[in-house]
Write an enzyme that holds these catalytic residues in place. Structure first.
Site, mmCIF file in Angstrom:
data_model
loop_
_atom_site.group_PDB
_atom_site.id
_atom_site.type_symbol
_atom_site.label_atom_id
_atom_site.label_comp_id
_atom_site.label_asym_id
_atom_site.label_seq_id
_atom_site.Cartn_x
_atom_site.Cartn_y
_atom_site.Cartn_z
ATOM 1 N N ILE A 117 0.827 -1.211 0.000
ATOM 2 C CA ILE A 117 0.000 0.000 0.000
ATOM 3 C C ILE A 117 0.859 1.258 0.000
ATOM 4 O O ILE A 117 0.388 2.334 -0.376
ATOM 5 C CB ILE A 117 -0.952 -0.031 1.233
ATOM 6 C CG1 ILE A 117 -2.162 0.863 1.003
ATOM 7 C CG2 ILE A 117 -0.223 0.362 2.512
ATOM 8 C CD1 ILE A 117 -3.270 0.636 2.021
ATOM 9 N N HIS B 149 6.213 -12.016 5.652
ATOM 10 C CA HIS B 149 6.114 -11.518 4.286
ATOM 11 C C HIS B 149 7.489 -11.217 3.740
ATOM 12 O O HIS B 149 8.367 -10.729 4.447
ATOM 13 C CB HIS B 149 5.229 -10.269 4.206
ATOM 14 C CG HIS B 149 5.572 -9.202 5.204
ATOM 15 N ND1 HIS B 149 5.203 -9.285 6.531
ATOM 16 C CD2 HIS B 149 6.258 -8.041 5.073
ATOM 17 C CE1 HIS B 149 5.648 -8.209 7.171
ATOM 18 N NE2 HIS B 149 6.303 -7.448 6.308
#
Ligand code: 5GP
Ligand code: ZN
Length: 115
Positions: free
Chosen positions: A36, A101
């Protein structure tokens, strides 16, 4: 492998579609989506579909193979030859979301050592 989610985990919610994500690739084992707040022209996060908090809290080595192999595949699919893979482990190393991640970053020069 189980597909367990953590109810309060942001990335588990993206896997489940409860929070929108710009999904790049989804398999039965991994989900990849655009960051994002991209730090490079290409900035994709590759995560296992099963909730594990971090590298140091991952007990099943298959998880590493799944996410690293997927990052390689995505780079190939997007014709990326030069890229950086980053994993922050622990808040002191910059980890802010505690669902494992890999950052796949590409599209600009990268300096070394990293900051
Ligand atoms: P970390 O700091 O844990 O290594 O990386 C977490 C990453 O998740 C950051 O790069 C941050 O921009 C990204 N991120 C945080 N919240 C969201 C979100 O709601 N959606 C997406 N796509 N990325 C997010
Ligand atoms: Zn999670």
């Amino acid at each position: 492998m189980s597909s367990q989610r953590e109810p309060d985990c942001l990335f588990c919610k993206i896997i489940e579609g409860q929070i929108p994500g710009d999904i790049v690739k989804k398999t039965d084992r991994i989900t990849a989506f655009r960051d994002i707040s991209p730090q490079a022209p290409t900035h994709i996060l590759v995560i296992p579909n099963t909730h594990v908090a971090s590298v140091s809290e991952t007990s099943e080595d298959q998880v590493f193979s799944d996410v690293l192999g997927a990052a390689r595949d995505i780079a190939r699919e997007q014709n990326l030859s030069d890229y950086r893979l980053v994993v922050n482990n622990g808040a002191g190393a910059g980890q802010s979301v505690f669902h494992l991640h890999f950052h796949l970053l590409a599209g600009r020069p990268f300096s070394w050592p990293p900051g």
